[in-house]
Design an enzyme around this catalytic site. Structure first.
Site, PDB file in Angstrom:
ATOM      1  N   GLU A   1       0.830  -1.210   0.000  1.00  0.00           N
ATOM      2  CA  GLU A   1       0.000   0.000   0.000  1.00  0.00           C
ATOM      3  C   GLU A   1       0.865   1.261   0.000  1.00  0.00           C
ATOM      4  O   GLU A   1       0.546   2.244  -0.660  1.00  0.00           O
ATOM      5  CB  GLU A   1      -0.947  -0.028   1.208  1.00  0.00           C
ATOM      6  CG  GLU A   1      -2.010  -1.117   1.052  1.00  0.00           C
ATOM      7  CD  GLU A   1      -2.767  -1.409   2.335  1.00  0.00           C
ATOM      8  OE1 GLU A   1      -2.113  -1.625   3.372  1.00  0.00           O
ATOM      9  OE2 GLU A   1      -4.000  -1.434   2.304  1.00  0.00           O
TER      10      GLU A   1
ATOM     11  N   GLU B   1      -3.378  -9.635   4.164  1.00  0.00           N
ATOM     12  CA  GLU B   1      -4.130  -9.359   5.401  1.00  0.00           C
ATOM     13  C   GLU B   1      -5.177 -10.423   5.703  1.00  0.00           C
ATOM     14  O   GLU B   1      -5.456 -10.721   6.857  1.00  0.00           O
ATOM     15  CB  GLU B   1      -4.797  -7.982   5.310  1.00  0.00           C
ATOM     16  CG  GLU B   1      -3.858  -6.798   5.374  1.00  0.00           C
ATOM     17  CD  GLU B   1      -3.302  -6.377   4.020  1.00  0.00           C
ATOM     18  OE1 GLU B   1      -3.386  -7.162   3.035  1.00  0.00           O
ATOM     19  OE2 GLU B   1      -2.785  -5.251   3.935  1.00  0.00           O
TER      20      GLU B   1
HETATM   21  N1  DAK Z   1       5.126  -7.335  11.475  1.00  0.00           N
HETATM   22  C1  DAK Z   1       5.977  -7.665  12.487  1.00  0.00           C
HETATM   23  N2  DAK Z   1       7.029  -8.488  12.335  1.00  0.00           N
HETATM   24  C2  DAK Z   1       7.250  -8.995  11.104  1.00  0.00           C
HETATM   25  C3  DAK Z   1       6.424  -8.709  10.008  1.00  0.00           C
HETATM   26  C4  DAK Z   1       5.300  -7.831  10.231  1.00  0.00           C
HETATM   27  N3  DAK Z   1       4.474  -7.454   9.235  1.00  0.00           N
HETATM   28  N4  DAK Z   1       6.898  -9.372   8.937  1.00  0.00           N
HETATM   29  C5  DAK Z   1       7.980 -10.036   9.342  1.00  0.00           C
HETATM   30  N5  DAK Z   1       8.212  -9.823  10.657  1.00  0.00           N
HETATM   31  C6  DAK Z   1       9.286 -10.347  11.473  1.00  0.00           C
HETATM   32  C7  DAK Z   1       9.115 -11.841  11.750  1.00  0.00           C
HETATM   33  O1  DAK Z   1       8.231 -12.055  12.837  1.00  0.00           O
HETATM   34  C8  DAK Z   1      10.535 -12.245  12.070  1.00  0.00           C
HETATM   35  O2  DAK Z   1      10.827 -11.846  13.384  1.00  0.00           O
HETATM   36  P1  DAK Z   1      11.685 -12.836  14.364  1.00  0.00           P
HETATM   37  O3  DAK Z   1      10.945 -14.109  14.407  1.00  0.00           O
HETATM   38  O4  DAK Z   1      13.029 -12.963  13.680  1.00  0.00           O
HETATM   39  O5  DAK Z   1      11.729 -12.100  15.664  1.00  0.00           O
HETATM   40  C9  DAK Z   1      11.353 -11.376  11.133  1.00  0.00           C
HETATM   41  O6  DAK Z   1      10.506 -10.306  10.749  1.00  0.00           O
HETATM   42  C10 DAK Z   1      11.772 -12.106   9.855  1.00  0.00           C
HETATM   43  O7  DAK Z   1      10.609 -12.664   9.283  1.00  0.00           O
HETATM   44  P2  DAK Z   1      10.477 -14.217   8.897  1.00  0.00           P
HETATM   45  O8  DAK Z   1      11.338 -15.077   9.770  1.00  0.00           O
HETATM   46  O9  DAK Z   1       9.031 -14.521   8.848  1.00  0.00           O
HETATM   47  O10 DAK Z   1      11.105 -14.179   7.412  1.00  0.00           O
HETATM   48  P3  DAK Z   1      10.774 -15.177   6.228  1.00  0.00           P
HETATM   49  O11 DAK Z   1      11.777 -14.834   5.160  1.00  0.00           O
HETATM   50  O12 DAK Z   1      10.653 -16.588   6.678  1.00  0.00           O
HETATM   51  O13 DAK Z   1       9.315 -14.739   5.710  1.00  0.00           O
HETATM   52  C11 DAK Z   1       7.612 -13.124   5.061  1.00  0.00           C
HETATM   53  C12 DAK Z   1       9.130 -13.452   5.146  1.00  0.00           C
HETATM   54  C13 DAK Z   1       7.502 -11.676   4.579  1.00  0.00           C
HETATM   55  C14 DAK Z   1       6.944 -14.045   4.056  1.00  0.00           C
HETATM   56  C15 DAK Z   1       6.977 -13.315   6.464  1.00  0.00           C
HETATM   57  O14 DAK Z   1       7.769 -12.595   7.431  1.00  0.00           O
HETATM   58  C16 DAK Z   1       5.588 -12.784   6.549  1.00  0.00           C
HETATM   59  O15 DAK Z   1       4.637 -13.449   6.099  1.00  0.00           O
HETATM   60  N6  DAK Z   1       5.403 -11.616   7.176  1.00  0.00           N
HETATM   61  C17 DAK Z   1       4.085 -11.024   7.399  1.00  0.00           C
HETATM   62  C18 DAK Z   1       3.529 -10.457   6.128  1.00  0.00           C
HETATM   63  C19 DAK Z   1       2.160  -9.897   6.350  1.00  0.00           C
HETATM   64  O16 DAK Z   1       1.205 -10.616   6.715  1.00  0.00           O
HETATM   65  N7  DAK Z   1       2.007  -8.598   6.081  1.00  0.00           N
HETATM   66  C20 DAK Z   1       0.710  -7.922   6.265  1.00  0.00           C
HETATM   67  C21 DAK Z   1       0.663  -7.311   7.629  1.00  0.00           C
HETATM   68  S1  DAK Z   1      -0.928  -6.575   7.949  1.00  0.00           S
HETATM   69  C22 DAK Z   1      -4.057   0.269   8.783  1.00  0.00           C
HETATM   70  C23 DAK Z   1      -2.706   0.303   8.926  1.00  0.00           C
HETATM   71  C24 DAK Z   1      -1.945  -0.706   8.400  1.00  0.00           C
HETATM   72  C25 DAK Z   1      -2.528  -1.778   7.792  1.00  0.00           C
HETATM   73  C26 DAK Z   1      -3.880  -1.790   7.679  1.00  0.00           C
HETATM   74  C27 DAK Z   1      -4.648  -0.780   8.192  1.00  0.00           C
HETATM   75  N8  DAK Z   1      -4.857   1.297   9.360  1.00  0.00           N
HETATM   76  C28 DAK Z   1      -4.221   2.170  10.161  1.00  0.00           C
HETATM   77  C29 DAK Z   1      -6.194   1.496   9.009  1.00  0.00           C
HETATM   78  C30 DAK Z   1      -1.702  -2.822   7.290  1.00  0.00           C
HETATM   79  C31 DAK Z   1      -1.845  -4.100   7.648  1.00  0.00           C
HETATM   80  C32 DAK Z   1      -0.780  -5.019   7.270  1.00  0.00           C
HETATM   81  O17 DAK Z   1       0.143  -4.727   6.583  1.00  0.00           O
END
Ligand code: DAK
Length: 257
Positions: free
Chosen positions: A111, A131
């Protein structure tokens, strides 16, 4: 100003903001969003800057909003603080902003890239709105901007399945302006940013405003708006300089006036 979650640098007339939370793949914390918005506002106000670049690391532009911060958030926390409203600063920036994306651009990261004016991606880039896998939906414009970029069917595919798309698919779909070999990304981005910053700043800003207006209005109104802006350019010294330089077969020397 000293920042903790971003690095800020000026290269010539280009302001560069690097997201810098490498341990969590540049997850977009509240602190990071505040610092990013402050740095953008500073560059926007700095008359020596003509173009802004937002980038991340080789592994991640940003893997989304910080899930650990949101995990225990209540409705009143979110509504009461108008969680996310400060991100409007990114799209309010009047100067051109390029997103230079390597690795993951997921959720809020995707985004953020879409709030910028154009996205340059390395061939390692992966875009997605995962998400749905967290029990929520995109909340920083994903359902709206992604649909305008790639159309309804692919936006539904990405938002409803949470899958990632690679740089090539993102370019084909219209999300990405250019795909560049990974090690050449910043060279290509800086070359484009330098070029942009060499032009007249007020004309750049009006051009950006006109392109963005096409998202908000009808074609007739948009064309009228463009024509009025175009006419107003004859009040600028830079129009005179640009056209005179062409006729005199020399490089234009724009003064941002
Ligand atoms: N938040 C916090 N920590 C995160 C993270 C995240 N989004 N993404 C990765 N990390 C952290 C992991 O927990 C890990 O931490 P440790 O375990 O080492 O302490 C470290 O980064 C490395 O990640 P991985 O070990 O998971 O690394 P991999 O290479 O195995 O995997 C990955 C990479 C990108 C596929 C995986 O980390 C992943 O799936 N991450 C989450 C992706 C995700 O779901 N993103 C969407 C988040 S929800 C709003 C404001 C914002 C939003 C909406 C509304 N308003 C104010 C209205 C936004 C929402 C989102 O973005």
């Amino acid at each position: 100003m000293a920042y903790e979650t971003i690095l800020v640098d000026t290269k010539g007339k280009v302001g560069v903001i690097t997201l810098n939370r490498p341990k969590v793949l540049n997850a977009l914390s509240l602190d990071l969003s505040g610092e990013l918005c402050a740095a953008l506002a500073d560059f926007d106000a700095d008359e020596k800057v003509g173009c802004i670049v937002i980038t991340g690391s080789e592994k991640a532009f940003a893997a989304g909003a910080d899930i650990t911060e949101m995990q225990t958030m209540t409705y009143m926390d979110a509504y009461g603080s108008d969680f996310g409203a400060n991100w409007d600063q990114v799209s309010k920036t009047r100067k051109p902003v390029i997103a230079a994306v390597s690795g993951y651009a997921l959720g809020g990261g995707c985004e953020l890239a879409m709030m910028c004016d154009m996205v340059f991606a390395s061939d390692t880039a992966k875009f997605g709105q995962p998400e749905i896998t967290l029990g929520v939906m995109p909340g920083l414009g994903g359902t709206q901007r992604l649909t305008r970029f790639v159309g309804k069917s692919k936006a539904m595919d990405l938002c409803l399945t949470g899958r990632m798309m690679d740089a090539e698919e993102a370019e084909r779909a219209g999300l990405v302006a250019r795909v560049v070999a990974g090690d050449k990304l910043m060279d290509e981005v800086m070359e484009a940013a330098d070029k942009i910053a060499s032009f007249s700043l007020p004309i750049l800003m009006m051009t950006k405003e006109a392109v963005n207006r096409s998202y908000e209005t009808t074609l007739t109104e948009g064309v009228r708006f463009e024509r009025r802006l175009f006419q107003s350019m004859f009040a600028t010294e830079d129009q005179s300089e640009g056209m005179t330089a062409f006729v005199e077969k020399r490089k234009a020397n724009f003064q941002n006036k």
